[in-house]
Design a protein around this motif. Sequence first.
Motif, PDB file in Angstrom:
ATOM      1  N   UNK A   1      25.297 125.536 -26.300  1.00  0.00           N
ATOM      2  CA  UNK A   1      24.659 126.185 -27.445  1.00  0.00           C
ATOM      3  C   UNK A   1      24.638 125.245 -28.642  1.00  0.00           C
ATOM      4  N   UNK A   2      25.759 124.577 -28.908  1.00  0.00           N
ATOM      5  CA  UNK A   2      25.807 123.610 -30.014  1.00  0.00           C
ATOM      6  C   UNK A   2      24.818 122.475 -29.782  1.00  0.00           C
ATOM      7  N   UNK A   3      24.766 122.012 -28.548  1.00  0.00           N
ATOM      8  CA  UNK A   3      23.841 120.924 -28.206  1.00  0.00           C
ATOM      9  C   UNK A   3      22.400 121.353 -28.440  1.00  0.00           C
ATOM     10  N   UNK A   4      22.090 122.590 -28.046  1.00  0.00           N
ATOM     11  CA  UNK A   4      20.740 123.118 -28.209  1.00  0.00           C
ATOM     12  C   UNK A   4      20.353 123.210 -29.684  1.00  0.00           C
ATOM     13  N   UNK A   5      21.327 123.581 -30.541  1.00  0.00           N
ATOM     14  CA  UNK A   5      21.052 123.772 -31.964  1.00  0.00           C
ATOM     15  C   UNK A   5      21.053 122.470 -32.758  1.00  0.00           C
ATOM     16  N   UNK A   6      21.819 121.482 -32.285  1.00  0.00           N
ATOM     17  CA  UNK A   6      21.999 120.256 -33.069  1.00  0.00           C
ATOM     18  C   UNK A   6      21.220 119.056 -32.544  1.00  0.00           C
ATOM     19  N   UNK A   7      21.002 119.028 -31.222  1.00  0.00           N
ATOM     20  CA  UNK A   7      20.493 117.803 -30.609  1.00  0.00           C
ATOM     21  C   UNK A   7      19.087 118.025 -30.053  1.00  0.00           C
ATOM     22  N   UNK A   8      18.137 117.262 -30.539  1.00  0.00           N
ATOM     23  CA  UNK A   8      16.792 117.273 -29.972  1.00  0.00           C
ATOM     24  C   UNK A   8      16.825 116.510 -28.652  1.00  0.00           C
ATOM     25  N   UNK A   9      16.171 117.073 -27.642  1.00  0.00           N
ATOM     26  CA  UNK A   9      16.212 116.466 -26.307  1.00  0.00           C
ATOM     27  C   UNK A   9      15.768 115.002 -26.312  1.00  0.00           C
ATOM     28  N   UNK A  10      14.806 114.659 -27.144  1.00  0.00           N
ATOM     29  CA  UNK A  10      14.292 113.284 -27.193  1.00  0.00           C
ATOM     30  C   UNK A  10      15.204 112.336 -27.963  1.00  0.00           C
ATOM     31  N   UNK A  11      16.166 112.906 -28.686  1.00  0.00           N
ATOM     32  CA  UNK A  11      17.042 112.069 -29.515  1.00  0.00           C
ATOM     33  C   UNK A  11      18.491 112.101 -29.052  1.00  0.00           C
ATOM     34  N   UNK A  12      18.696 112.519 -27.810  1.00  0.00           N
ATOM     35  CA  UNK A  12      20.057 112.695 -27.307  1.00  0.00           C
ATOM     36  C   UNK A  12      20.874 111.401 -27.352  1.00  0.00           C
ATOM     37  N   UNK A  13      20.248 110.267 -27.106  1.00  0.00           N
ATOM     38  CA  UNK A  13      20.970 108.990 -27.116  1.00  0.00           C
ATOM     39  C   UNK A  13      21.517 108.657 -28.497  1.00  0.00           C
ATOM     40  N   UNK A  14      20.849 109.157 -29.552  1.00  0.00           N
ATOM     41  CA  UNK A  14      21.292 108.866 -30.914  1.00  0.00           C
ATOM     42  C   UNK A  14      22.189 109.970 -31.484  1.00  0.00           C
ATOM     43  N   UNK A  15      22.027 111.196 -30.968  1.00  0.00           N
ATOM     44  CA  UNK A  15      22.653 112.346 -31.618  1.00  0.00           C
ATOM     45  C   UNK A  15      23.855 112.927 -30.874  1.00  0.00           C
ATOM     46  N   UNK A  16      24.193 112.365 -29.727  1.00  0.00           N
ATOM     47  CA  UNK A  16      25.303 112.945 -28.963  1.00  0.00           C
ATOM     48  C   UNK A  16      26.187 111.852 -28.376  1.00  0.00           C
ATOM     49  N   UNK A  17      27.498 112.029 -28.559  1.00  0.00           N
ATOM     50  CA  UNK A  17      28.477 111.070 -28.040  1.00  0.00           C
ATOM     51  C   UNK A  17      29.583 111.853 -27.334  1.00  0.00           C
ATOM     52  N   UNK A  18      30.023 111.369 -26.173  1.00  0.00           N
ATOM     53  CA  UNK A  18      31.086 112.029 -25.420  1.00  0.00           C
ATOM     54  C   UNK A  18      32.261 111.072 -25.260  1.00  0.00           C
ATOM     55  N   UNK A  19      33.463 111.556 -25.576  1.00  0.00           N
ATOM     56  CA  UNK A  19      34.690 110.764 -25.430  1.00  0.00           C
ATOM     57  C   UNK A  19      35.661 111.479 -24.496  1.00  0.00           C
ATOM     58  N   UNK A  20      36.544 110.696 -23.895  1.00  0.00           N
ATOM     59  CA  UNK A  20      37.639 111.228 -23.093  1.00  0.00           C
ATOM     60  C   UNK A  20      38.926 110.596 -23.624  1.00  0.00           C
ATOM     61  N   UNK A  21      39.824 111.421 -24.142  1.00  0.00           N
ATOM     62  CA  UNK A  21      41.029 110.884 -24.779  1.00  0.00           C
ATOM     63  C   UNK A  21      42.032 110.292 -23.796  1.00  0.00           C
ATOM     64  N   UNK A  22      41.773 110.450 -22.505  1.00  0.00           N
ATOM     65  CA  UNK A  22      42.627 109.762 -21.532  1.00  0.00           C
ATOM     66  C   UNK A  22      42.221 108.302 -21.396  1.00  0.00           C
ATOM     67  N   UNK A  23      41.045 107.968 -21.971  1.00  0.00           N
ATOM     68  CA  UNK A  23      40.535 106.598 -21.886  1.00  0.00           C
ATOM     69  C   UNK A  23      40.278 105.978 -23.256  1.00  0.00           C
ATOM     70  N   UNK A  24      40.171 106.822 -24.287  1.00  0.00           N
ATOM     71  CA  UNK A  24      39.788 106.349 -25.619  1.00  0.00           C
ATOM     72  C   UNK A  24      40.782 106.836 -26.665  1.00  0.00           C
ATOM     73  N   UNK A  25      41.248 105.965 -27.562  1.00  0.00           N
ATOM     74  CA  UNK A  25      42.170 106.402 -28.620  1.00  0.00           C
ATOM     75  C   UNK A  25      41.455 107.294 -29.642  1.00  0.00           C
ATOM     76  N   UNK A  26      42.186 108.208 -30.242  1.00  0.00           N
ATOM     77  CA  UNK A  26      41.605 109.176 -31.160  1.00  0.00           C
ATOM     78  C   UNK A  26      40.978 108.504 -32.377  1.00  0.00           C
TER      79      UNK A  26
END
Length: 339
Positions: A35-60
């Motif tokens: 739902x947040x993705x739908x409201x915040x991220x335009x499908x064509x701009x996903x590469x610029x508007x969305x980032x995914x992290x995993x704290x088991x691999x990336x420091x906070x």
Amino acid sequence: MDTKTAVKDIKQGRISPLYLCYGTEKYQIQEFTSLLQERLVDRDQRDFAMVVFDLSETPIEAVVEEAETLPFLVERKLIIVRDSSVFTAGKEGGKIEHKIEALLSYISNPAEHSVIVFIVYGEKLDERKKVVKAMKAAGTVLSFMPLGGGELVQWAIREVEKRGCLIDKAAAEALIASSGVQMAALAAEVDKLCLYAGVGGSIDTNAVEQLVARSTEQNIFVMVEHIAELRLEKAFSIFYELLKQREEPIKITALIARQFRIMLQVKELARQSYSQQQIASQLSLHPYVVKLAGEQARKFDAGRLRSILSDLAELDYRMKSGGIDKVLGLELFLLKLGA
């Protein structure tokens, strides 16, 4: 804040810069982040508007740095942070060392151009931690736990209606009895049933029985229900179908014993005035499973349930030691139980 209020706020454009989603119901968390993705991220701009992290691999601190960096070509960006062990008890992030001070500083003054969603797949947060207290004070903390018995049925009905179809309460209960209580599996079965019914169509219990395949555990539950209602022919029909599926009789015996054990535990805890939710938490079971087990347990007194469990333990020993043919042993047990 509860989940319904948070969803309503998001749909009305009131979006918090910080969300902490925790709980065991992964499907609900995924729905919320979608739902947040739908409201915040335009499908064509996903590469610029969305980032995914995993704290088991990336420091906070890398997450904080990303959040503070101005977005490129978009107004706001959505940052999803998985495995957020910094909010739970135990060691944080495995081999990764996290500078929690950086996160605490960010929480006190979050950037307007970023929305961070921390995801914790666990029952509880560590309330003693400063970072949890800070999130509760400045962000939006949401719990996603399994729905209660009636709530799950209503959820299934709403999901069918969203897809332009209709289903009555009895059919929704049959769906849950066949598919189980995991919402992701239920949603997949709802898709299949609605495709079968067509837009504007109705789904009844016959459609559920024809299209939804029961797992071994669900078959055992239904078999015990048939035994409790003295429908031995139907109980044996399920038993022989499980054998055709090459299910091991010892496994079937163990699952029958588990169901009767749950019934006895639910009966005893209910007698001590535990609520359905408290029993579910105590036994680490879904509330709907507790509801159904409670309904089955009413058909047996506690002494009878203990006797059945004793018989099952004896049967298990005889089967494993070669004292009786496995299939014959189970047949005799079911006949005795039905009698």
